[in-house]
Motif scaffolding. Structure first.
Motif, mmCIF file in Angstrom:
data_model
loop_
_atom_site.group_PDB
_atom_site.id
_atom_site.type_symbol
_atom_site.label_atom_id
_atom_site.label_comp_id
_atom_site.label_asym_id
_atom_site.label_seq_id
_atom_site.Cartn_x
_atom_site.Cartn_y
_atom_site.Cartn_z
ATOM 1 N N THR A 39 1.138 13.087 -3.433
ATOM 2 C CA THR A 39 0.697 13.057 -2.036
ATOM 3 C C THR A 39 1.416 14.170 -1.271
ATOM 4 N N PHE A 75 0.367 4.220 -2.868
ATOM 5 C CA PHE A 75 -0.010 5.587 -2.505
ATOM 6 C C PHE A 75 1.155 6.556 -2.703
ATOM 7 N N HIS A 76 2.291 6.185 -2.191
ATOM 8 C CA HIS A 76 3.442 7.100 -2.132
ATOM 9 C C HIS A 76 4.283 7.046 -3.404
ATOM 10 N N ILE A 124 0.829 -1.216 0.000
ATOM 11 C CA ILE A 124 0.000 0.000 0.000
ATOM 12 C C ILE A 124 0.862 1.265 0.000
ATOM 13 N N ASP A 163 2.576 10.515 4.977
ATOM 14 C CA ASP A 163 1.905 9.465 4.201
ATOM 15 C C ASP A 163 1.678 8.204 5.024
ATOM 16 N N PHE A 203 -11.018 6.922 2.859
ATOM 17 C CA PHE A 203 -9.804 7.698 3.149
ATOM 18 C C PHE A 203 -10.115 8.916 4.005
ATOM 19 N N LEU A 240 -2.056 6.639 5.634
ATOM 20 C CA LEU A 240 -2.359 5.267 5.231
ATOM 21 C C LEU A 240 -2.859 4.416 6.400
ATOM 22 N N THR A 287 -6.153 12.525 7.797
ATOM 23 C CA THR A 287 -5.570 12.912 6.510
ATOM 24 C C THR A 287 -5.273 14.403 6.539
#
Lengths: 193, 193
Positions: free
Chosen positions: B71, A22-23, A18, A62, B22, A66, A71
């Motif tokens: 991000t 995402f990153h 993950i 991040d 999220f 996650l 957020t």
């Protein structure tokens, strides 16, 4: 690994996957961040409603996004541009929580991590998989923590009254002055038509 | 919906679901943000390597993080505390791109969106599902865009030389002074032991 074998209820393999999704890549800082968030959640109690302050713009935000409900866009994660590898997870109501940080003295037992963090070796001399192996072997052993009470940056960021900028006709918060930031000369772009 | 029926290759239903996962809930701002990112990607070209500047801390950064490789933690998304509902997606090399913004005048055709954005009605008077229906009906019709060249905030945030704070013994960037931010009196927490 000397530590518990998962991160916030996920296997290490899942977590690495993950991160990459995402990153963009398996950044060492995000992997260390995973262990930090995992420890912080355990200390604070994973079922409490928690907010977080992150003390660096690099990577760590991040890991938080996650692995927690916090957020950047929902405002439960505040980020300080201090460039310290640390975060404080705290309960929204009591403001009590735990600060977890990368403990430089402890990284001396893991010289690859020390060299990477202190930027003592060029990237080419320390392949990513070698560094990641060290990080996974270290787990929590490079972290320290302390109980804290948060005294700033908590709570919801207040939204000001919205008006229309007389110049660009876009909405902006009136507490910023008689025109918006861009029309006031602090813009970051040239409009091409 | 008068607009194309998906957002960045996802169905609207999928997008609403990943927002909830999220961001914590189907926040109207993130949904509008989805249409903004979708439009910006189409204008810039979805296959180019793009960075982004977001002009508000509220909601919009999460739409960007969900729908682009950018991000907060990887540094490809910069966020300004301007409280303007706008973003600029631009190609990393040329710095050319598109700015997309919520066009207040266009929201007059969608009074629920206007009332919500301008905070003219209390939350209770405008149920979330009614507002979301308006947003989905509006799609891109409440947005405007222009080509831009980015002149600031681009590129990688430089990391300074790291040293050890003489007081707390944690790592910090030396360009911040002779001790770290927290030891310098700008801390946000009281340590409880």
């Amino acid at each position: 690994m000397k530590n518990k074998s998962g991160i916030c209820g996920r296997s290490i393999e899942d977590f690495l996957e993950i991160i990459e999704g995402f990153h963009g890549w398996k950044a060492p800082g995000v992997v260390i961040g995973g262990f930090m968030v995992d420890l912080a959640r355990e200390l604070v109690g994973p079922h409490l409603e928690s907010d977080v302050v992150v003390e660096t713009f690099h990577c760590l935000p991040d890991a938080v996004q996650l692995l927690t409900p916090c957020t950047f866009g929902n405002g439960w994660m505040k980020v300080l541009d201090w460039d310290k590898y640390a975060l404080s997870l705290y309960e929204k109501k009591t403001l009590l929580g735990a600060r977890v940080w990368l403990d430089l003295e402890k990284t001396c037992l893991f010289p690859h991590i020390f060299d990477w963090y202190m930027r003592r070796v060029p990237k080419k001399a320390l392949p990513l998989d070698v560094l990641l192996d060290s990080i996974l072997a270290a787990g929590r052993d490079i972290l320290s923590h302390a109980p804290v009470r948060v005294t700033q940056y908590y709570g919801k960021k207040q939204k000001g009254r919205i008006s229309v900028c007389p110049k660009c006709r876009e909405a902006y918060p009136v507490n910023q002055g008689s025109q918006c930031q861009a029309c006031g000369g602090r813009g970051y772009y040239d409009r091409l038509n």
